[in-house]
Design an enzyme around this catalytic site. Structure first.
Site, short mmCIF file in Angstrom:
data_model
loop_
_atom_site.label_atom_id
_atom_site.label_comp_id
_atom_site.label_asym_id
_atom_site.label_seq_id
_atom_site.Cartn_x
_atom_site.Cartn_y
_atom_site.Cartn_z
N ASP A 192 0.61 -1.05 -0.04
CA ASP A 192 0.07 -0.02 -0.11
C ASP A 192 0.91 1.34 -0.06
O ASP A 192 1.98 1.05 0.06
CB ASP A 192 -0.94 -0.04 1.21
CG ASP A 192 -2.27 0.46 0.80
OD1 ASP A 192 -2.46 1.63 0.26
OD2 ASP A 192 -3.18 -0.08 0.89
N HIS A 267 -2.50 3.08 -4.85
CA HIS A 267 -2.00 2.56 -3.43
C HIS A 267 -0.54 1.99 -3.34
O HIS A 267 -0.24 0.79 -2.98
CB HIS A 267 -2.81 1.47 -2.87
CG HIS A 267 -4.21 1.67 -2.30
ND1 HIS A 267 -4.29 2.55 -1.09
CD2 HIS A 267 -5.65 1.76 -2.88
CE1 HIS A 267 -5.70 2.78 -1.30
NE2 HIS A 267 -6.27 2.47 -2.09
N GLU A 332 -9.72 2.39 -5.88
CA GLU A 332 -9.43 3.73 -5.41
C GLU A 332 -8.35 4.55 -6.21
O GLU A 332 -7.64 5.43 -5.76
CB GLU A 332 -8.85 4.06 -3.96
CG GLU A 332 -10.29 3.41 -3.15
CD GLU A 332 -10.08 3.58 -1.50
OE1 GLU A 332 -10.98 3.91 -1.02
OE2 GLU A 332 -8.85 3.32 -1.03
C1 ACM Z 1 -10.63 -0.77 0.35
O1 ACM Z 1 -11.08 -0.77 1.38
N1 ACM Z 1 -9.98 0.29 -0.33
C2 ACM Z 1 -10.69 -1.89 -0.58
#
Ligand code: ACM
Ligand code: ZN
Length: 767
Positions: A192, A267, A332
């Protein structure tokens, strides 16, 4: 302690026998309890009829011996008696009802026979015997026939080790727990923005640079600025390839598949800190020490070198993880930089892609193709549906269930993990006494109520729902014991959702079995949360508006509740709650659950204010927002202050507006004190007021000069807190005017910088 535990177990057994159920979680598919019992003794052997069962039999014999203080030996059974013994037997031929993970357990006076089609089935049967034994008095377990198999094939737990690196010892602890909960997937979120956690030989900077960041735990996660280049990068860590191989091998002995998650295209700021050339801009923003939003600094989808890099990384990942699935993230990704990048725009043109969603879809398709060619399948978060789903992808539905429903209707496999029920980073109890969490409210009973198959699916489509998973994002779980606290016992509830037949799920039954589970957690040294025993304190206006009726309850039915009304902590000798309390004075109620004189969960506390404006007429110049209007204006003088949960229906929320309230006391009163309860929750865009003033009038026309209230300081490291503003006054008045000025635009470093903020008020107290 030992003696206490034993007494508790005896007490629990008596309680359970009346309800005729076994102390098992998850509860088996079919149980038939019989008269009599099987006595474990030093003569008990753990026999197995296949060498495939040797290591699990050895492990069980050691565990059971420790649990019972007996010496139980494990050996291969060739022929001869099974009297006084437990026999593990692999079925021949295959028993369809039991499937790949089921087992049959026959407990007689003389012996116990556990049979299954597979070692996995035997493993789960061994957990069942182990649970019976550790809840037994004098090592005696009830005769019974159990036929048991799981409802879902995917029973998972996810752990984010990026936001906070977790020691490998925690991973082993969790694998042990998953086995005991009959769960079979560990989803390891290794990548991440805030840290890269897996050694990759070809790219050493991933761990030399990407695994380390500046410690800014002095600030709330979402308030941490990007680090300066020369800042000390001293927190983090990573797993070596040897450590990972050992974890995967250990898991496989427990029928647990470890699925690695290698996030893309977003991420990945930890990667771009090490290899900035893989981004669109080439900038090096470092490894962020806290939250980043929106996530714009992502892999460039136009540069070929991004794909070369990812294929090389995935080659090493596949070498370490034999799982059929590789999770590629996909969530995201903000496409701002892709829109501006010449490489990305050229890629879109060359490939005939109409927008950046299609570019993300191209990205994921291409990675899928690579993994498919190596015999693997991808799982991605539900954003991988946008711009076209890759042909063989499995969808992990997290933004509600919609993504899962859509994917199942398209004939794709689905794993359910909606935020509403499966995000174990949410609060599980009263947020004012729980450790800081991301938000939400997902108590144990809510997890237990989860139904993984949405009603929108036909029986045929439902078959694509493989199961569900609990997600542990660790922004607010800095250490291993905190992960345990968030995971347990909620994972016990989810294990029953995923294993037991839908028809047999029953909260009261689960709640009666739960104390045994707490005893197990205690024996195993797991830091399980007792939040389900916290007392919820709620009030309703009493008839005639003379006071409040306050009711106390816990999630766990039948919990003995004791309370105080003088501000002291509740103890084992305080009053027992049995009916609603009538309150007609300003009072703090503190309450806790008890069993046999011992407090079960932390005490909760609520202040109820019965004051001169209580139940009086109040007028607002500005109206609150639709979703935050509680019971209207009257809520501001109903005696009930809000909790830190801004959705608790006690708060009035004003977006970008001030509060301007005039209270008519009905007659002139002598006033000494005015205070208001407000809220600060920066992630929900709620800020304490900039300024609060009060003024008074006898006739409702001419008001005194406005005097300021003192606003209590805000604790910057804590996201959610109630904040009081108060002033001593000396006035005789019928009308009281309170103005609370909205904080105004969200501050510079806030994700919503420049937008309006919310002002929340729950009560205006006039004394
Ligand atoms: C997530 O909670 N961004 C998968
Ligand atoms: Zn680009």
């Amino acid at each position: 302690m030992k003696k206490d535990l034993k007494l508790l177990v005896v007490f629990l057994i008596i309680a359970l026998q009346t309800a005729a159920q076994l102390p098992l979680i998850p509860y088996p598919a079919h149980v038939s309890i019989k008269d009599g019992s099987f006595q474990f003794s030093n003569k008990t052997k753990l026999l197995y009829d296949s060498p495939l069962l040797a290591s699990m039999a050895d492990a069980a014999a050691i565990k059971w011996s420790a649990a019972s203080t007996l010496q139980i030996e494990s050996l291969e059974h060739r022929n001869g008696t099974i009297e006084q013994s437990v026999l593990l037997s692999l079925n021949q031929p295959f028993d369809d009802e039991l499937g790949m993970e089921g087992y049959q357990l026959v407990i007689l006076n003389a012996n116990v026979v556990l049979s299954a089609n597979t070692p996995a089935g035997i493993l789960y049967g061994l957990q069942t015997i182990g649970q019976l034994l550790d809840a037994a008095t004098d090592a005696k377990i009830s005769c019974a026939t159990i036929v048991d198999f799981p409802r879902f094939s995917y029973r998972g737990m996810h752990l984010d080790v990026s936001r906070h690196f977790m020691p490998v010892s925690l991973i082993y602890t969790l694998l042990d727990e998953l086995e005991q909960h009959k769960m079979n997937v560990f989803h390891w979120h290794l990548v991440d923005d805030q840290g890269w956690r897996i050694e990759i030989k070809k790219y050493p900077k991933l761990t030399e640079v990407g695994a380390w960041r500046e410690d800014r735990s002095d600030l709330h996660w979402n308030d941490r600025p990007l680090s300066k280049k020369d800042a000390l990068k001293n927190i983090g860590g990573f797993y070596t390839q040897d450590e990972i191989r050992a974890v995967v091998a250990y898991a496989s002995q427990k029928n647990i598949t470890v699925i690695p998650e290698i996030e893309m295209p977003a991420h990945v700021m930890s990667v771009l800190a090490a290899y900035p050339e893989l981004s669109c801009t080439g900038e090096n923003l470092g490894v962020p020490p806290g939250g980043v939003w929106p996530i714009t600094h992502i892999y460039c989808a136009g540069k070929e070198e991004t794909f070369v890099f990812l294929e090389n990384v995935l080659t090493e990942v596949m070498d370490l993880f034999p799982s059929r699935y590789i999770h590629i993230g996909g969530d995201e990704a903000d496409k701002t930089n892709w829109k501006k990048c010449t490489h990305c725009q050229k890629r879109m043109k060359d490939e005939g892609l109409k927008d950046e969603h299609e570019l993300q879809s191209y990205f994921i398709h291409r990675i899928e193709k690579y993994l498919n060619a190596h015999g693997r399948n991808i799982i991605g978060w539900d954003e991988i549906l946008e711009g076209g789903l890759a042909p063989n992808a499995t969808v992990m539905s997290w933004r509600g269930e919609e993504g899962g429903i859509a994917a199942a209707k398209m004939g794709h496999n689905v794993i359910m993990t909606p935020g509403s029920h499966c995000y174990f980073d949410h609060y599980q109890g009263d947020a004012s006494i729980e450790p800081l969490a991301i938000g939400g409210y997902t108590p144990l009973s809510k997890v237990y109520s989860y139904e993984p198959v949405p009603k929108e699916l036909t029986a045929e489509e439902s078959r694509f729902v493989l199961g569900a998973q609990a997600n542990h994002w660790t922004e607010y779980m800095p250490v291993d014991t905190h992960v345990e606290y968030m995971a347990f016992p909620r994972l016990a509830a989810l294990s029953e959702v995923l294993w037991s037949p839908k028809e047999s799920r029953n909260w009261d039954s689960f709640a009666r079995r739960l104390p045994f589970q707490f005893v197990r957690y205690a024996k195993r040294g797991i830091n399980a949360s007792k939040s389900a025993y916290q007392v919820q304190i709620n009030a309703a206006g009493a008839s005639g508006a003379q006071g409040l009726d306050v009711s106390l309850s816990t999630e766990i039915p039948g919990t003995e509740i004791r309370y105080t009304s003088d501000g002291t902590e509740p103890g084992a000798n305080d009053k027992i709650y049995n009916k609603a309390l009538f309150i007609n004075n300003t009072t703090t109620i503190k309450a806790a659950g008890f069993s046999n004189g011992k407090q079960l969960g932390a005490a909760t506390s609520r202040l109820f204010t019965i004051h001169k404006a209580f139940g009086k007429a109040l007028k607002l110049s500005n109206q609150p927002g639709e979703q935050y209007k509680a019971n209207g204006e009257a809520s501001l003088v109903d005696g009930v202050t809000g909790t830190v949960n801004h959705n608790d229906k006690n708060w009035l929320g004003f977006y970008g507006k001030d509060l301007e309230a005039i209270i008519d006391l009905g007659k002139t009163e002598t006033l000494h004190n005015v205070w208001i309860e407000t809220l600060h929750n920066s992630s929900a865009w709620i800020f304490a007021p900039r300024e609060v003033t009060v003024s008074f009038s006898e006739d409702g026309k001419k008001y005194s000069e406005a005097a300021p209230l003192n606003i209590a300081p805000c604790d910057q490291s804590r996201n959610r807190q109630t904040i009081a503003a108060q002033a001593s006054v000396n006035a005789a008045a019928r009308y009281v005017k309170v103005i609370a000025k909205n904080h105004g635009q969200l501050p510079e470093n806030h994700p919503g910088a420049g937008k309006d903020s919310w002002l929340f008020i729950s009560e205006i107290v006039v004394e």
